[in-house]
Design a protein around this motif. Structure first.
Motif, PDB file in Angstrom:
ATOM      1  N   MET A  19       0.831  -1.178   0.000  1.00  0.00           N
ATOM      2  CA  MET A  19       0.000   0.000   0.000  1.00  0.00           C
ATOM      3  C   MET A  19       0.882   1.251   0.000  1.00  0.00           C
ATOM      4  SD  MET A  19      -3.346   0.157   2.179  1.00  0.00           S
ATOM      5  CE  MET A  19      -4.237   1.578   2.553  1.00  0.00           C
ATOM      6  N   ALA A  20       0.420   2.284  -0.627  1.00  0.00           N
ATOM      7  CA  ALA A  20       1.205   3.503  -0.732  1.00  0.00           C
ATOM      8  C   ALA A  20       1.307   4.215   0.606  1.00  0.00           C
ATOM      9  CB  ALA A  20       0.577   4.432  -1.760  1.00  0.00           C
ATOM     10  N   ASP A  21       2.446   4.877   0.779  1.00  0.00           N
ATOM     11  CA  ASP A  21       2.689   5.620   2.018  1.00  0.00           C
ATOM     12  C   ASP A  21       2.472   7.104   1.735  1.00  0.00           C
ATOM     13  OD1 ASP A  21       3.462   6.459   4.501  1.00  0.00           O
ATOM     14  OD2 ASP A  21       5.607   6.218   4.119  1.00  0.00           O
ATOM     15  N   TYR A  22       1.301   7.606   2.063  1.00  0.00           N
ATOM     16  CA  TYR A  22       0.969   9.005   1.794  1.00  0.00           C
ATOM     17  C   TYR A  22       1.402   9.942   2.905  1.00  0.00           C
ATOM     18  CZ  TYR A  22      -1.837   7.211  -2.020  1.00  0.00           C
ATOM     19  OH  TYR A  22      -2.248   6.596  -3.167  1.00  0.00           O
ATOM     20  N   ASP A  23       1.826   9.430   4.021  1.00  0.00           N
ATOM     21  CA  ASP A  23       2.213  10.282   5.147  1.00  0.00           C
ATOM     22  C   ASP A  23       3.661  10.743   5.046  1.00  0.00           C
ATOM     23  OD1 ASP A  23      -0.292  10.050   6.295  1.00  0.00           O
ATOM     24  OD2 ASP A  23       0.245   8.235   7.393  1.00  0.00           O
ATOM     25  N   ASN A  24       4.465  10.112   4.200  1.00  0.00           N
ATOM     26  CA  ASN A  24       5.889  10.432   4.115  1.00  0.00           C
ATOM     27  C   ASN A  24       6.181  11.186   2.817  1.00  0.00           C
ATOM     28  OD1 ASN A  24       8.559  10.546   4.667  1.00  0.00           O
ATOM     29  ND2 ASN A  24       9.005   8.423   4.155  1.00  0.00           N
ATOM     30  N   LYS A  25       5.593  12.348   2.633  1.00  0.00           N
ATOM     31  CA  LYS A  25       5.843  13.132   1.430  1.00  0.00           C
ATOM     32  C   LYS A  25       6.508  14.454   1.823  1.00  0.00           C
ATOM     33  CE  LYS A  25       1.119  14.790   1.464  1.00  0.00           C
ATOM     34  NZ  LYS A  25      -0.136  14.849   0.788  1.00  0.00           N
ATOM     35  N   PRO A  26       7.357  14.975   0.958  1.00  0.00           N
ATOM     36  CA  PRO A  26       8.040  16.237   1.288  1.00  0.00           C
ATOM     37  C   PRO A  26       7.058  17.404   1.291  1.00  0.00           C
ATOM     38  CG  PRO A  26       8.548  15.579  -0.935  1.00  0.00           C
ATOM     39  CD  PRO A  26       7.758  14.454  -0.333  1.00  0.00           C
ATOM     40  N   GLU A  27       7.353  18.363   2.105  1.00  0.00           N
ATOM     41  CA  GLU A  27       6.520  19.567   2.175  1.00  0.00           C
ATOM     42  C   GLU A  27       6.796  20.451   0.962  1.00  0.00           C
ATOM     43  OE1 GLU A  27       4.128  20.397   4.381  1.00  0.00           O
ATOM     44  OE2 GLU A  27       4.422  18.397   5.212  1.00  0.00           O
ATOM     45  N   ALA A  28       5.770  21.053   0.435  1.00  0.00           N
ATOM     46  CA  ALA A  28       5.920  21.967  -0.697  1.00  0.00           C
ATOM     47  C   ALA A  28       6.422  23.306  -0.197  1.00  0.00           C
ATOM     48  CB  ALA A  28       4.592  22.145  -1.405  1.00  0.00           C
ATOM     49  N   THR A  29       7.360  23.876  -0.932  1.00  0.00           N
ATOM     50  CA  THR A  29       7.840  25.211  -0.593  1.00  0.00           C
ATOM     51  C   THR A  29       7.416  26.150  -1.708  1.00  0.00           C
ATOM     52  OG1 THR A  29       9.958  24.724  -1.626  1.00  0.00           O
ATOM     53  CG2 THR A  29       9.807  24.399   0.750  1.00  0.00           C
ATOM     54  N   GLN A  30       6.762  27.203  -1.338  1.00  0.00           N
ATOM     55  CA  GLN A  30       6.217  28.137  -2.311  1.00  0.00           C
ATOM     56  C   GLN A  30       7.334  28.887  -3.017  1.00  0.00           C
ATOM     57  OE1 GLN A  30       3.316  30.729  -0.659  1.00  0.00           O
ATOM     58  NE2 GLN A  30       2.523  31.330  -2.632  1.00  0.00           N
ATOM     59  N   GLY A  31       7.230  28.987  -4.332  1.00  0.00           N
ATOM     60  CA  GLY A  31       8.200  29.743  -5.123  1.00  0.00           C
ATOM     61  C   GLY A  31       9.438  28.964  -5.488  1.00  0.00           C
ATOM     62  N   SER A  32       9.425  27.639  -5.397  1.00  0.00           N
ATOM     63  CA  SER A  32      10.632  26.871  -5.682  1.00  0.00           C
ATOM     64  C   SER A  32      10.598  26.201  -7.060  1.00  0.00           C
ATOM     65  CB  SER A  32      10.837  25.806  -4.612  1.00  0.00           C
ATOM     66  OG  SER A  32       9.780  24.875  -4.633  1.00  0.00           O
ATOM     67  N   MET A  33       9.528  26.370  -7.825  1.00  0.00           N
ATOM     68  CA  MET A  33       9.441  25.743  -9.146  1.00  0.00           C
ATOM     69  C   MET A  33      10.201  26.560 -10.185  1.00  0.00           C
ATOM     70  SD  MET A  33       5.519  24.443  -9.453  1.00  0.00           S
ATOM     71  CE  MET A  33       5.706  24.224 -11.194  1.00  0.00           C
ATOM     72  N   ASP A  34      10.723  25.883 -11.186  1.00  0.00           N
ATOM     73  CA  ASP A  34      11.360  26.544 -12.311  1.00  0.00           C
ATOM     74  C   ASP A  34      10.290  26.830 -13.361  1.00  0.00           C
ATOM     75  OD1 ASP A  34      13.175  27.553 -14.095  1.00  0.00           O
ATOM     76  OD2 ASP A  34      13.824  25.587 -14.796  1.00  0.00           O
ATOM     77  N   LEU A  35      10.022  28.086 -13.623  1.00  0.00           N
ATOM     78  CA  LEU A  35       8.925  28.476 -14.502  1.00  0.00           C
ATOM     79  C   LEU A  35       9.381  28.921 -15.889  1.00  0.00           C
ATOM     80  CD1 LEU A  35       6.757  30.505 -11.974  1.00  0.00           C
ATOM     81  CD2 LEU A  35       6.442  28.161 -12.717  1.00  0.00           C
ATOM     82  N   THR A  36      10.632  28.692 -16.245  1.00  0.00           N
ATOM     83  CA  THR A  36      11.109  29.206 -17.531  1.00  0.00           C
ATOM     84  C   THR A  36      10.372  28.556 -18.708  1.00  0.00           C
ATOM     85  OG1 THR A  36      12.914  27.598 -17.466  1.00  0.00           O
ATOM     86  CG2 THR A  36      13.398  29.812 -16.685  1.00  0.00           C
ATOM     87  N   ASP A  37      10.165  27.238 -18.672  1.00  0.00           N
ATOM     88  CA  ASP A  37       9.438  26.584 -19.765  1.00  0.00           C
ATOM     89  C   ASP A  37       7.994  27.042 -19.821  1.00  0.00           C
ATOM     90  OD1 ASP A  37      11.622  25.144 -20.612  1.00  0.00           O
ATOM     91  OD2 ASP A  37      11.142  23.400 -19.376  1.00  0.00           O
ATOM     92  N   HIS A  38       7.387  27.233 -18.665  1.00  0.00           N
ATOM     93  CA  HIS A  38       5.997  27.701 -18.610  1.00  0.00           C
ATOM     94  C   HIS A  38       5.884  29.093 -19.222  1.00  0.00           C
ATOM     95  CE1 HIS A  38       1.990  28.434 -17.010  1.00  0.00           C
ATOM     96  NE2 HIS A  38       2.449  29.586 -16.549  1.00  0.00           N
TER      97      HIS A  38
END
Length: 50
Positions: free
Chosen positions: A1-20
């Motif tokens: 079964m998948a472990d949904y409790d062990n996921k990294p926290e999202a940090t706002q503003g950390s994505m690379d948006l150049t392609d977008h």
């Protein structure tokens, strides 16, 4: 079964948006050319009484 409790926290503003941003700029550029072309066809049709 998948472990949904062990996921990294999202940090706002950390994505690379150049392609977008490049894709969106291309979409706007293409849409502008299509609109200008359609208007040119309509003006030509109006001038030639088509």
């Amino acid at each position: 079964m998948a472990d949904y409790d062990n996921k990294p926290e999202a940090t706002q503003g950390s994505m690379d948006l150049t392609d977008h941003k490049k894709t969106f700029a291309g979409f706007i550029r293409g849409s502008t050319w299509i609109i200008v072309g359609a208007l040119a066809v309509l003006v030509f049709m109006a001038l030639t009484n088509a």
